[in-house]
Design a protein around this motif. Structure first.
Motif, PDB file in Angstrom:
ATOM      1  N   LEU A  25      40.401   8.797  18.001  1.00 36.34           N
ATOM      2  CA  LEU A  25      41.466   9.746  17.699  1.00 36.34           C
ATOM      3  C   LEU A  25      42.844   9.109  17.839  1.00 36.34           C
ATOM      4  O   LEU A  25      43.784   9.475  17.141  1.00 36.34           O
ATOM      5  CB  LEU A  25      41.391  10.959  18.638  1.00 36.34           C
ATOM      6  N   GLY A  26      42.970   8.190  18.785  1.00 36.87           N
ATOM      7  CA  GLY A  26      44.276   7.634  19.094  1.00 36.87           C
ATOM      8  C   GLY A  26      44.984   8.401  20.188  1.00 36.87           C
ATOM      9  O   GLY A  26      46.158   8.141  20.495  1.00 36.87           O
ATOM     10  N   PHE A  27      44.304   9.348  20.823  1.00 36.04           N
ATOM     11  CA  PHE A  27      44.819  10.112  21.956  1.00 36.04           C
ATOM     12  C   PHE A  27      43.642  10.676  22.729  1.00 36.04           C
ATOM     13  O   PHE A  27      42.493  10.674  22.251  1.00 36.04           O
ATOM     14  CB  PHE A  27      45.758  11.239  21.499  1.00 36.04           C
ATOM     15  N   ASN A  28      43.898  11.116  23.925  1.00 31.66           N
ATOM     16  CA  ASN A  28      42.889  11.757  24.761  1.00 31.66           C
ATOM     17  C   ASN A  28      42.939  13.271  24.539  1.00 31.66           C
ATOM     18  O   ASN A  28      44.008  13.832  24.278  1.00 31.66           O
ATOM     19  CB  ASN A  28      43.113  11.436  26.234  1.00 31.66           C
ATOM     20  N   THR A  29      41.787  13.910  24.695  1.00 29.36           N
ATOM     21  CA  THR A  29      41.708  15.340  24.411  1.00 29.36           C
ATOM     22  C   THR A  29      41.020  16.075  25.550  1.00 29.36           C
ATOM     23  O   THR A  29      39.988  15.630  26.055  1.00 29.36           O
ATOM     24  CB  THR A  29      40.914  15.589  23.112  1.00 29.36           C
ATOM     25  N   LYS A  30      41.608  17.193  25.935  1.00 26.71           N
ATOM     26  CA  LYS A  30      40.972  18.111  26.874  1.00 26.71           C
ATOM     27  C   LYS A  30      40.872  19.479  26.206  1.00 26.71           C
ATOM     28  O   LYS A  30      41.799  19.905  25.517  1.00 26.71           O
ATOM     29  CB  LYS A  30      41.755  18.194  28.179  1.00 26.71           C
ATOM     30  N   LEU A  31      39.742  20.102  26.398  1.00 29.67           N
ATOM     31  CA  LEU A  31      39.464  21.380  25.747  1.00 29.67           C
ATOM     32  C   LEU A  31      39.240  22.444  26.806  1.00 29.67           C
ATOM     33  O   LEU A  31      38.445  22.257  27.729  1.00 29.67           O
ATOM     34  CB  LEU A  31      38.214  21.239  24.864  1.00 29.67           C
ATOM     35  N   LEU A  32      39.964  23.558  26.687  1.00 28.10           N
ATOM     36  CA  LEU A  32      39.794  24.700  27.584  1.00 28.10           C
ATOM     37  C   LEU A  32      39.483  25.930  26.735  1.00 28.10           C
ATOM     38  O   LEU A  32      40.311  26.362  25.933  1.00 28.10           O
ATOM     39  CB  LEU A  32      41.055  24.929  28.417  1.00 28.10           C
ATOM     40  N   ILE A  33      38.297  26.462  26.898  1.00 33.68           N
ATOM     41  CA  ILE A  33      37.894  27.685  26.204  1.00 33.68           C
ATOM     42  C   ILE A  33      37.590  28.742  27.259  1.00 33.68           C
ATOM     43  O   ILE A  33      36.758  28.529  28.148  1.00 33.68           O
ATOM     44  CB  ILE A  33      36.643  27.461  25.329  1.00 33.68           C
ATOM     45  N   GLU A  34      38.273  29.866  27.176  1.00 28.64           N
ATOM     46  CA  GLU A  34      38.009  30.956  28.124  1.00 28.64           C
ATOM     47  C   GLU A  34      37.227  32.067  27.435  1.00 28.64           C
ATOM     48  O   GLU A  34      37.229  32.191  26.210  1.00 28.64           O
ATOM     49  CB  GLU A  34      39.305  31.494  28.728  1.00 28.64           C
ATOM     50  N   MET A  35      36.569  32.886  28.250  1.00 27.25           N
ATOM     51  CA  MET A  35      35.733  33.962  27.725  1.00 27.25           C
ATOM     52  C   MET A  35      36.187  35.320  28.252  1.00 27.25           C
ATOM     53  O   MET A  35      35.384  36.237  28.411  1.00 27.25           O
ATOM     54  CB  MET A  35      34.264  33.711  28.102  1.00 27.25           C
ATOM     55  N   GLY A  36      37.519  35.448  28.469  1.00 29.01           N
ATOM     56  CA  GLY A  36      38.020  36.730  28.961  1.00 29.01           C
ATOM     57  C   GLY A  36      39.412  37.062  28.489  1.00 29.01           C
ATOM     58  O   GLY A  36      40.064  37.944  29.057  1.00 29.01           O
ATOM     59  N   GLU A  37      39.902  36.392  27.433  1.00 30.87           N
ATOM     60  CA  GLU A  37      41.279  36.630  26.990  1.00 30.87           C
ATOM     61  C   GLU A  37      41.493  38.085  26.577  1.00 30.87           C
ATOM     62  O   GLU A  37      42.538  38.669  26.856  1.00 30.87           O
ATOM     63  CB  GLU A  37      41.615  35.683  25.836  1.00 30.87           C
ATOM     64  N   GLU A  38      40.497  38.665  25.920  1.00 32.64           N
ATOM     65  CA  GLU A  38      40.645  40.053  25.459  1.00 32.64           C
ATOM     66  C   GLU A  38      40.579  41.057  26.610  1.00 32.64           C
ATOM     67  O   GLU A  38      40.880  42.232  26.423  1.00 32.64           O
ATOM     68  CB  GLU A  38      39.575  40.381  24.415  1.00 32.64           C
ATOM     69  N   ALA A  39      40.196  40.595  27.777  1.00 36.79           N
ATOM     70  CA  ALA A  39      40.213  41.440  28.966  1.00 36.79           C
ATOM     71  C   ALA A  39      41.431  41.151  29.832  1.00 36.79           C
ATOM     72  O   ALA A  39      41.501  41.590  30.986  1.00 36.79           O
ATOM     73  CB  ALA A  39      38.931  41.239  29.775  1.00 36.79           C
ATOM     74  N   GLY A  40      42.409  40.395  29.290  1.00 37.31           N
ATOM     75  CA  GLY A  40      43.631  40.095  30.020  1.00 37.31           C
ATOM     76  C   GLY A  40      43.628  38.738  30.703  1.00 37.31           C
ATOM     77  O   GLY A  40      44.436  38.493  31.599  1.00 37.31           O
ATOM     78  N   SER A  41      42.698  37.842  30.315  1.00 35.85           N
ATOM     79  CA  SER A  41      42.606  36.489  30.900  1.00 35.85           C
ATOM     80  C   SER A  41      42.454  36.508  32.409  1.00 35.85           C
ATOM     81  O   SER A  41      43.111  35.731  33.122  1.00 35.85           O
ATOM     82  CB  SER A  41      43.818  35.641  30.501  1.00 35.85           C
ATOM     83  N   PRO A  42      41.585  37.344  32.966  1.00 36.33           N
ATOM     84  CA  PRO A  42      41.400  37.320  34.422  1.00 36.33           C
ATOM     85  C   PRO A  42      40.861  35.965  34.866  1.00 36.33           C
ATOM     86  O   PRO A  42      39.953  35.397  34.249  1.00 36.33           O
ATOM     87  CB  PRO A  42      40.382  38.437  34.669  1.00 36.33           C
ATOM     88  N   GLY A  43      41.430  35.429  35.922  1.00 36.03           N
ATOM     89  CA  GLY A  43      40.975  34.167  36.481  1.00 36.03           C
ATOM     90  C   GLY A  43      41.562  32.933  35.845  1.00 36.03           C
ATOM     91  O   GLY A  43      41.406  31.825  36.388  1.00 36.03           O
ATOM     92  N   LEU A  44      42.244  33.064  34.710  1.00 36.15           N
ATOM     93  CA  LEU A  44      42.762  31.875  34.027  1.00 36.15           C
ATOM     94  C   LEU A  44      43.804  31.148  34.869  1.00 36.15           C
ATOM     95  O   LEU A  44      43.773  29.920  35.003  1.00 36.15           O
ATOM     96  CB  LEU A  44      43.350  32.260  32.669  1.00 36.15           C
ATOM     97  N   ARG A  45      44.727  31.889  35.423  1.00 33.67           N
ATOM     98  CA  ARG A  45      45.786  31.248  36.198  1.00 33.67           C
ATOM     99  C   ARG A  45      45.227  30.603  37.465  1.00 33.67           C
ATOM    100  O   ARG A  45      45.648  29.512  37.849  1.00 33.67           O
ATOM    101  CB  ARG A  45      46.877  32.275  36.509  1.00 33.67           C
ATOM    102  N   GLU A  46      44.277  31.273  38.094  1.00 32.65           N
ATOM    103  CA  GLU A  46      43.651  30.692  39.281  1.00 32.65           C
ATOM    104  C   GLU A  46      42.900  29.420  38.911  1.00 32.65           C
ATOM    105  O   GLU A  46      42.935  28.422  39.650  1.00 32.65           O
ATOM    106  CB  GLU A  46      42.694  31.708  39.920  1.00 32.65           C
ATOM    107  N   LEU A  47      42.211  29.427  37.780  1.00 36.92           N
ATOM    108  CA  LEU A  47      41.504  28.232  37.331  1.00 36.92           C
ATOM    109  C   LEU A  47      42.480  27.087  37.077  1.00 36.92           C
ATOM    110  O   LEU A  47      42.229  25.944  37.462  1.00 36.92           O
ATOM    111  CB  LEU A  47      40.712  28.531  36.057  1.00 36.92           C
ATOM    112  N   CYS A  48      43.605  27.390  36.418  1.00 38.42           N
ATOM    113  CA  CYS A  48      44.581  26.343  36.126  1.00 38.42           C
ATOM    114  C   CYS A  48      45.152  25.744  37.409  1.00 38.42           C
ATOM    115  O   CYS A  48      45.416  24.536  37.469  1.00 38.42           O
ATOM    116  CB  CYS A  48      45.704  26.896  35.247  1.00 38.42           C
ATOM    117  N   ARG A  49      45.338  26.558  38.424  1.00 35.51           N
ATOM    118  CA  ARG A  49      45.825  26.024  39.699  1.00 35.51           C
ATOM    119  C   ARG A  49      44.759  25.155  40.366  1.00 35.51           C
ATOM    120  O   ARG A  49      45.050  24.059  40.865  1.00 35.51           O
ATOM    121  CB  ARG A  49      46.234  27.170  40.628  1.00 35.51           C
TER     122      ARG A  49
END
Length: 473
Positions: A150-174
């Motif tokens: 690719l010429g760069f590094n890639t990280k992929l984050l897929i969540e399964m709760g965005e339509e419920a308000g992204s619960p836990g996303l911020r805690e996961l990112c921390r």
């Protein structure tokens, strides 16, 4: 191989049916995060569909349970080429709103793609399965054109709760900040400004929902015998709301209004036309903040909306003074608004105007914060130039989306510059029956994302150096 080859490979992925096959498989897997008991299905989308799909692209990763122990999981996957290369974080969500199959038009099924002309119907086609699957197809095209790199590094984050308000996303990112460390976020969600015009947005308006509640007495009382003697909660609440927003939608409480629109934001919005799609509702020219263009009203300003209002029985009204009234209001707000001061300001305002009896509370515990990458950030000009070269069109630049996304998890917690390149369009009917994606837009988007990823490998290091030099000066 060349940039042209990468784009050609991506469009062949569409022409030869590869993108359609991948999307059909994804849509056929119901992932309704707003319905209880769905965690096994949400986990299966990641484990049984997405992990096998990204393995040939060189990704390795792990599924993380939601930190709250209740909602859907997350996938963090990594493709690493060299420590000296820039790293991009790509985000998407695999969950959808409820299917509501009984509400779809005859012949359509939320869990099966039906193609009618340019429209590909199915739940999640636009929001968000189609968009993140499309980006994976573009990555694959660049890998093929660069002989496995690719010429760069890639990280992929897929969540399964965005339509419920992204619960836990911020805690996961921390908790997973090291695993998610990157130089830039490139993600796709939401609509373009129109189907024909590629779009980049740099953040989103925030959203704060609160309730006004008035409970005056037990039971209703005959309006002939007691009308004029008993305070009517519907009348009181309507007048309380009228002190917050007037009859043409102008916000009256200064604490709910934003700071002046920055000149850079105003300049970007001068090029934006809102509501140009044939199926878009007609804009009310005399609604909202006076003196602002439609684009400034929805992308550069705050709006206070009454989402619901109830008193008595609207479907079977009685000849009686009701005992209760309740309203749900939502403030969509831009960067610079003190969202943490909303409830204290509204409380003090209502008390001062004779409405201490109206109860006030936040309707949700999770708040989408307002975010906006500066329009003069080097990544912005880079993305616009890349998309223009790939499409031959002048892309639209939105300083922020009118709606709300969990962008603060990336911009504030992870500290990333954020570029959103949406692949849907305003009339896609996301969240409702007959949701669909446009085939023509998808084909164009595959090409422009392949061009964007190609350019990231070519010039991403230079953009990082420019940003570093700007910060130092």
């Amino acid at each position: 191989m060349s940039r042209h080859d990468a784009i050609a490979h991506a469009t062949r992925h569409y022409d030869e049916g590869g993108f359609l096959a991948a999307l059909q498989d994804a849509v056929a897997r119901p992932t309704e995060s707003q319905t209880t008991g769905q965690v096994p299905a949400l986990h299966a989308y990641l484990a049984d569909y997405l992990v096998p799909a990204i393995a040939p692209l060189g990704f390795t990763g792990r599924i993380h349970d939601n930190p709250d122990g209740i909602h859907g999981p997350f996938l963090i996957a990594t493709r690493h080429e060299d420590d000296a290369l820039p790293t991009v974080l790509i985000y998407g969500h695999g969950d959808t709103v409820r299917g509501y199959p009984e509400q779809w038009r005859a012949g359509l099924d939320p869990w099966r793609i039906v193609i009618e002309g340019d429209r590909w119907y199915g739940r999640g086609t636009a929001d968000n399965k189609g968009q993140h699957i499309l980006n994976l197809g573009a990555l694959d095209a660049v890998i093929a054109a660069r002989d496995g790199r690719l010429g760069f590094n890639t990280k992929l984050l897929i969540e399964m709760g965005e339509e419920a308000g992204s619960p836990g996303l911020r805690e996961l990112c921390r908790a997973e900040a090291a695993a998610l460390r990157a130089d830039v976020l490139i993600a796709s969600d939401g609509p373009r400004v129109s189907a024909e015009r590629p779009t980049v947005f740099l953040g989103s308006r925030g959203g704060f929902t609160f309730e006004l509640d008035l409970d005056l007495r037990e039971g209703s009382h005959h309006s002939g015998n007691w009308g004029g003697l008993l305070r009517n909660p519907g009348t009181v609440l309507a007048n309380a709301i009228a002190t917050l927003v007037d009859g043409r939608g102008t916000i009256l409480l200064d604490a709910l209004r934003p700071p002046p629109i920055p000149e850079g934001v105003r300049a970007a919005l001068s090029d934006i036309t809102v509501g140009s799609d044939p199926t878009a509702p007609e804009i009310d020219a005399d609604w909202g903040e006076p003196g602002l263009s439609p684009a400034e009203r929805v992308f550069g300003w705050n709006t206070l909306e009454v989402l619901a209002f109830k008193t008595g029985d609207p479907d079977g009204p009685l000849n009686a003074v009701p005992s209760k009234a309740k309203a749900t209001l939502q403030l969509r707000f831009v960067v610079g608004t003190d969202w943490e001061g909303i409830l204290p300001a509204v409380r003090a305002h209502l008390d001062a105007r004779g409405f201490p009896m109206v109860a006030l509370r936040a309707a949700r515990t999770e708040v989408f914060r307002a975010t906006r990458l500066p329009v003069d950030d080097p990544w912005v000009g880079w993305a616009l130039a890349s998309i223009a070269e790939s499409t031959g069109k002048r892309p639209a630049l939105l300083p922020n989306l009118g709606g709300s996304l969990p962008n603060d998890a990336f911009s504030e917690i992870l500290g990333l510059p954020t570029l959103w390149v949406p692949h849907s369009y305003p009339a896609c009917l996301q969240h409702g029956p007959d949701e669909h994606l446009l085939g023509s837009t998808s084909r164009e988007a595959l090409g422009l994302m392949a061009g964007l990823f190609w350019d990231l490998g070519e010039t991403g290091s230079g953009i990082l150096a420019t940003r570093t030099a700007q910060r130092e000066t």
